[in-house]
Design a protein around this motif. Structure first.
Motif, PDB file in Angstrom:
ATOM      1  N   LEU A  28     -19.222  58.602  43.748  1.00 41.69           N
ATOM      2  CA  LEU A  28     -19.404  57.359  43.053  1.00 41.69           C
ATOM      3  C   LEU A  28     -20.882  56.995  42.781  1.00 41.69           C
ATOM      4  O   LEU A  28     -21.250  56.191  42.001  1.00 41.69           O
ATOM      5  N   ALA A  82     -19.274  49.720  40.964  1.00 42.77           N
ATOM      6  CA  ALA A  82     -18.471  50.134  42.145  1.00 42.77           C
ATOM      7  C   ALA A  82     -17.914  49.113  43.082  1.00 42.77           C
ATOM      8  O   ALA A  82     -16.868  49.043  43.795  1.00 42.77           O
ATOM      9  N   LYS A 132     -11.338  53.914  43.157  1.00 43.42           N
ATOM     10  CA  LYS A 132     -12.652  54.368  43.664  1.00 43.42           C
ATOM     11  C   LYS A 132     -12.189  55.869  44.487  1.00 43.42           C
ATOM     12  O   LYS A 132     -13.104  56.834  44.055  1.00 43.42           O
ATOM     13  N   LYS A 168     -14.054  59.180  43.023  1.00 48.47           N
ATOM     14  CA  LYS A 168     -14.702  60.067  43.802  1.00 48.47           C
ATOM     15  C   LYS A 168     -14.399  61.432  43.618  1.00 48.47           C
ATOM     16  O   LYS A 168     -15.081  62.407  43.618  1.00 48.47           O
TER      17      LYS A 168
END
Length: 444
Positions: A4, A12, A20, A24
């Protein structure tokens, strides 16, 4: 960590955790930001998949089929941005960076070495164990063949140029092996064809067992070296690409990257095995484990010392399993250039001594021609009452012994955990407690 970090702090903070997660792992595996029109991203955003499930589906894009290639249409495989290819390359680079001696070209005897032996082959052993069809992690140390890359280039899939006139290594068209001489055959006038298959170049689209043999004609010298001419007698042919057993342990590239040409002993190889496959650094035995190994009467100084034997008691029995291997260097009729490779020499003595006590036991002509009896000896990361001590014969049995230990798989878990999270785990035996017993008692 690539993850990230490509997003701003404000971005974020406003993104749901599941999104997320796929962002990632996509960034980590593919090494680029996930497009918002990617189907996995859409599935997570619309709650059809969890971020974890999407990550697993993404990882599966690098799985290899029965033909060794990642799945996809031929046109897709030619694309440098192919997702499966990028993931496969990411993991192979990760495996390569974790090896003790990752660059074969830094230690090889000739600049042409990497044309014949892929410097990434030891890493392929790891990557194929993870993504290869029907493979399991234990195959890393038990298979009996090399792994070669399937690559696509403008010349076509898996293009491997042969060593012929016009190449930068054109002298290899008449390559032959001269044993026991530092000079080439002055009397040889007829070129000896050697259409060797070289390492392929291009985009990595798969991995497969290496079927190349690259047989070399072996000559032995007769006559005197000096003003008098040297004559050579054709002896036999040697497969210069022969695998020597035990998965990565018997890899030609792995051996060459660790052991210098002409070396009599292979402790560097043993040390690398401990580091690369067990995630440990020497010593891996406690002082009380090696008390009986100390021999005060020995003329070898390290056999008289307890602290020395903490390392030697692991290194020496392990290197004994490859004592029969000899490094050979090829010559050509036009240059004193060549390539280095490894072959097993004949065993002429059945003396099973694998733990030298005197210097005379280490004489190459004696030590290397005995049966390759050795042992796998170290303290597990989990402690225990006694160290692991498994007697083996040769590299293949050494690999099989390694595959029965928890430590091989704990090392893999440690590496991948660090790769995915950035968190490191210590696998050293601290010598103070039995890890497994402590867990069973609920102490930790």
């Amino acid at each position: 960590m690539y993850g990230l970090g490509i997003l701003s702090m404000s971005e974020a903070a406003s993104i749901p955790d599941e999104i997320k997660r796929i962002q990632k792992c996509y960034a980590l595996f593919v090494q680029k930001r996930i497009p918002k029109n990617d189907q996995l991203y859409i599935d997570v955003k619309e709650n059809r998949k969890s971020g974890t499930q999407a990550c697993m589906d993404l990882l599966a894009k690098a799985n290899l089929g029965a033909d060794g290639k990642i799945k996809g249409e031929p046109k897709e495989l030619k694309d440098p941005d192919n997702i499966g290819s990028r993931i496969l390359s990411t993991f192979n680079e990760f495996h390569q960076k974790n090896l003790s001696s990752p660059d074969l070209t830094m230690v090889s005897l000739a600049k042409e070495q990497a044309e014949f032996y892929d410097i990434l082959e030891p890493a392929y052993q790891f990557t194929y164990s993870i993504f290869g069809s029907g493979q399991k992690y234990s195959d890393l140390v038990t298979r009996d063949f090399h792994i070669q890359a399937i690559r696509h280039s403008e010349k076509g899939e898996n293009s491997r140029t042969q060593a012929v006139s016009g190449r930068s290594i054109k002298s290899f068209e008449d390559l032959f092996l001269v044993q026991g001489s530092t000079r080439t055959n002055e009397n040889e006038t007829k070129a000896i064809p050697w259409a060797a298959e070289l390492v392929s170049k291009g985009i990595l689209i798969g991995l497969t067992p290496d079927q190349r043999e690259n047989r070399i004609i072996r000559y032995v010298s007769s006559g005197k070296v000096g003003k008098k001419q040297i004559s050579f007698i054709k002896d036999n042919e040697i497969n210069s690409n022969k695998h020597l057993g035990g998965g990565i342990l018997g890899s030609q590239s792995y051996m060459t990257s660790l052991v210098p040409f002409g070396s009599s002993h292979y402790r560097a190889w043993s040390k690398a095995v401990v580091s690369d496959l067990l995630c440990r650094e020497l010593p891996v035995l406690r002082s009380r484990d090696v008390v009986d190994d100390v021999k005060k009467y020995s003329d070898l100084s390290w056999r008289q010392n307890l602290s020395c034997m903490q390392c030697h008691s692991t290194l020496d029995p392990m290197q004994a399993t490859i004592r029969n291997r000899v490094s050979l260097f090829t010559l050509t009729s036009t240059t004193v250039s060549g390539i280095m490779f490894w072959a097993d020499q004949n065993i002429t003595k059945v003396d099973l001594k694998h733990y030298p006590e005197y210097s005379k036991d280490l004489v190459r002509t004696e030590y290397a021609v005995r049966n390759p009896l050795g042992s796998l000896r170290f303290r597990s990361y989990s402690g225990g009452e006694k160290p692991i001590d498994i007697e083996v014969m040769g590299a293949q049995e050494l690999g099989e012994a390694l595959s029965t230990t928890d430590d091989l798989y704990a090392c893999a878990a440690k590496r991948y955990f660090h790769f995915l999270t950035g968190i490191d785990v210590n696998l050293d035996d601290d010598g103070s407690f039995d890890f497994k017993s402590s867990v069973e008692r609920g102490d930790i």
